[in-house]
Write a protein that holds these residues in place. Sequence first.
Motif, PDB file in Angstrom:
ATOM      1  N   GLN A  91       0.897  -1.182  -0.012  1.00  0.00           N
ATOM      2  CA  GLN A  91       0.081  -0.011   0.122  1.00  0.00           C
ATOM      3  C   GLN A  91       0.906   1.228   0.096  1.00  0.00           C
ATOM      4  O   GLN A  91       0.475   2.142  -0.696  1.00  0.00           O
ATOM      5  N   HIS A  92       2.034   1.211   0.832  1.00  0.00           N
ATOM      6  CA  HIS A  92       2.825   2.358   0.922  1.00  0.00           C
ATOM      7  C   HIS A  92       3.671   2.625  -0.538  1.00  0.00           C
ATOM      8  O   HIS A  92       3.703   3.703  -0.910  1.00  0.00           O
ATOM      9  N   GLN A  95       0.664   4.087  -2.973  1.00  0.00           N
ATOM     10  CA  GLN A  95      -0.028   5.212  -2.575  1.00  0.00           C
ATOM     11  C   GLN A  95       0.638   6.211  -1.718  1.00  0.00           C
ATOM     12  O   GLN A  95       0.541   7.433  -1.504  1.00  0.00           O
ATOM     13  N   CYS A  98       0.708   4.340   4.723  1.00  0.00           N
ATOM     14  CA  CYS A  98       0.480   3.216   5.428  1.00  0.00           C
ATOM     15  C   CYS A  98       0.397   3.352   6.854  1.00  0.00           C
ATOM     16  O   CYS A  98       0.746   4.597   7.275  1.00  0.00           O
TER      17      CYS A  98
END
Length: 152
Positions: A91-92, A95, A98
């Motif tokens: 996710q980090h 995007q 996190c």
Amino acid sequence: MLSDTANRVRLHSSEEANARIDHATNASVRYHARHPERIDARLAELDAEWDVERVLEANAATLALGGTLLGAFVDRRFLALPMAVTAFLLQHALQGWCPPVPVLRALDIRTEREIDTERHALKALRGDYGPIGPGPHQRDDRVAHALQAARL
């Protein structure tokens, strides 16, 4: 959905954290404009400073390894830990956010770009890139020019 690499952490950080980090960077450059003999020592500190990516990677690796070992030797349910950690790391990567990011930013952990901004402003003050600003006696203007050049 996907943030650009250079700004993704700042875009997902609170304005307060970003402002606090920017203020500290500006204060450091202003200080070193008044104390140029300390620039080399500060540059060495910046070379050793861990950015948010490195801190996240080290923490994720530690938790994933620990969870894997616990899952293999203690209880399989511990395998949920490395699964969660790798999901957050993905996710980090995609995007720039996190769950640990707000905590790290609250601790004033900077991005590589934020560290480099201070580094290049200090090098500009030191004269690595040639003369900057209106003159050596107008320090605040020299700081503004150094910071502006570093952010280009």
